[in-house]
Design an enzyme around this catalytic site. Structure first.
Site, short mmCIF file in Angstrom:
data_model
loop_
_atom_site.label_atom_id
_atom_site.label_comp_id
_atom_site.label_asym_id
_atom_site.label_seq_id
_atom_site.Cartn_x
_atom_site.Cartn_y
_atom_site.Cartn_z
N ASP A 8 32.91 48.82 44.93
CA ASP A 8 32.69 47.82 43.90
C ASP A 8 34.09 47.27 43.58
O ASP A 8 35.11 47.87 43.96
CB ASP A 8 32.05 48.50 42.68
CG ASP A 8 31.98 47.58 41.48
OD1 ASP A 8 31.47 46.46 41.64
OD2 ASP A 8 32.43 47.99 40.39
N ASP A 10 35.17 45.09 40.24
CA ASP A 10 35.54 45.13 38.82
C ASP A 10 35.47 46.56 38.29
O ASP A 10 34.39 47.16 38.27
CB ASP A 10 34.56 44.26 38.00
CG ASP A 10 34.59 42.79 38.43
OD1 ASP A 10 35.69 42.25 38.62
OD2 ASP A 10 33.51 42.19 38.57
N GLY A 45 28.30 45.72 36.26
CA GLY A 45 27.57 45.70 37.52
C GLY A 45 26.36 44.76 37.52
O GLY A 45 25.72 44.56 38.53
N ARG A 48 25.60 37.76 35.94
CA ARG A 48 26.03 36.96 34.79
C ARG A 48 24.86 36.63 33.86
O ARG A 48 24.92 36.83 32.65
CB ARG A 48 26.68 35.67 35.30
CG ARG A 48 27.50 34.94 34.27
CD ARG A 48 28.10 33.68 34.87
NE ARG A 48 28.88 33.94 36.07
CZ ARG A 48 29.27 33.00 36.93
NH1 ARG A 48 28.96 31.73 36.72
NH2 ARG A 48 29.97 33.32 38.01
N SER A 115 29.84 40.07 41.44
CA SER A 115 30.54 38.91 40.87
C SER A 115 30.67 37.77 41.86
O SER A 115 31.09 37.95 43.00
CB SER A 115 31.94 39.33 40.41
OG SER A 115 32.66 38.18 39.99
N ASN A 117 32.80 35.63 41.41
CA ASN A 117 34.25 35.39 41.43
C ASN A 117 34.99 36.37 42.32
O ASN A 117 36.23 36.31 42.41
CB ASN A 117 34.81 35.49 40.00
CG ASN A 117 34.30 34.37 39.11
OD1 ASN A 117 34.59 33.21 39.35
ND2 ASN A 117 33.51 34.71 38.10
N ASP A 169 31.90 52.05 39.15
CA ASP A 169 32.22 52.41 37.76
C ASP A 169 31.05 52.13 36.81
O ASP A 169 31.13 52.45 35.63
CB ASP A 169 33.44 51.64 37.26
CG ASP A 169 33.14 50.16 37.08
OD1 ASP A 169 32.51 49.57 37.99
OD2 ASP A 169 33.52 49.59 36.05
#
Ligand code: G6P
Ligand code: MG
Length: 214
Positions: A8, A10, A45, A48, A115, A117, A169
Site C-alpha cells: 500500500d 499512504d 484505504g 474518496r 488513491s 493520486n 496500514d
C-alpha cells in the site's frame, strides 16, 4: 512460499495518510463535524467518495450526488496542494532497503493504492523503478476492503494470491488482503490490525529475512 510483496502507499511508504486526514478534517469542519484520529482509521484505504459518505454520516448529513462530487473535488484540490512539497527523503526509514532486499531474493514488487493520486506521489518520490507493477484507484471499481485491488496486482505480477504478502496500514486494507487469500503484514497497532499475520510499528521494522516466518 512467498513470491510477491504488494505495498500500500499512504501510511506504508510515506505519511501521505496525514495529508488525507488534514484535508478531510478541513472539509468536515465546514459541516461542523470534528474529525478525530479514531474516525480517521475508518477512512484509511477507502475510496474518496466512500470516505466522504462516511464523514457525512457522522453528521447525519445527506446530500445530492452533484454536491458530493464538488466536495470530493475540493478535498482533493487541498490534498494535491499538500503533497506537491513531498520529497524522496520523506520515504519511511528502511522501506527502500526492504524493497531492494526483497528483489534480491527474486520477490516481485507491486504497489496497490486506492488513491487516484498514487502515480503523482510515486513520481515525486522517484521510486517507480522499484516496482514491477503499479495499481492505483483509477484501475479498480471496488475499494478496500474488497480484494479487487490486490487480486489485480497479483494478476499483473503473474503470481498466485496465496504466494503474495501485502503491507497495509489500514484495517480495510488488511481485510482486503485476507479476503484475497494473501498473507498480510500490518503497519500500525495490533489492536487495529490484529487480523494481519504479523504487525510491525513501522514498515522498515520488517526485514526481508522475516518472510520465511510469516
Ligand atoms: C488511499 C488512502 C485513503 C484515500 C484513498 C483515495 O487508500 O488510504 O485515505 O481516501 O486512497 O485517495 P484519492 O487520492 O484518490 O482521493
Ligand atoms: Mg494506507
Amino acid at each position: 512460499m512467498i513470491k510477491a510483496a504488494i505495498f500500500d502507499l499512504d501510511g506504508v511508504i510515506i505519511d501521505t495518510a496525514h495529508y488525507h486526514y488534514i484535508a478531510w478534517k478541513r472539509l468536515a469542519s465546514e459541516f461542523a463535524i470534528t474529525l478525530t484520529p479514531t474516525h480517521n482509521e475508518l477512512l484509511k484505504g477507502v475510496s474518496r467518495m466512500r470516505s466522504l459518505d462516511i464523514i457525512l454520516s457522522f453528521g447525519n448529513i445527506d446530500l445530492p450526488l452533484a454536491h458530493k462530487e464538488q466536495l470530493a473535488e475540493k478535498k482533493n484540490k487541498w490534498f494535491v496542494e499538500y503533497i506537491e512539497s513531498i520529497r524522496p527523503e520523506e520515504i519511511f526509514p528502511g522501506v527502500i532497503d526492504l524493497i531492494r532486499n526483497l528483489r534480491k531474493q527474486k520477490i516481485k514488487i507491486g504497489l496497490a493504492s486506492s488513491s487516484k493520486n498514487a502515480p503523482r506521489v510515486i513520481e515525486l518520490l522517484g521510486i517507480a523503478k522499484d516496482f514491477d507493477t503499479l495499481v492505483d484507484g483509477t484501475m479498480i471499481t471496488q475499494s478496500k476492503p474488497d480484494p479487487e485491488i490486490f487480486l489485480l496486482a497479483a494478476h499483473k505480477l503473474g503470481i498466485a494470491p496465496h504466494e503474495c504478502v501485502v503491507f497495509e496500514d489500514a484495517e480495510a486494507g488488511v481485510e482486503a488482503a485476507v479476503a484475497a487469500g494473501m498473507k498480510c503484514v500490518g503497519v500500525g497497532s495490533v489492536e487495529q490490525l490484529g487480523k494481519a499475520n504479523r504487525v510491525v510499528a513501522r514498515t522498515g521494522d520488517f526485514k526481508a529475512s522475516d518472510l520465511e516466518s510469516l
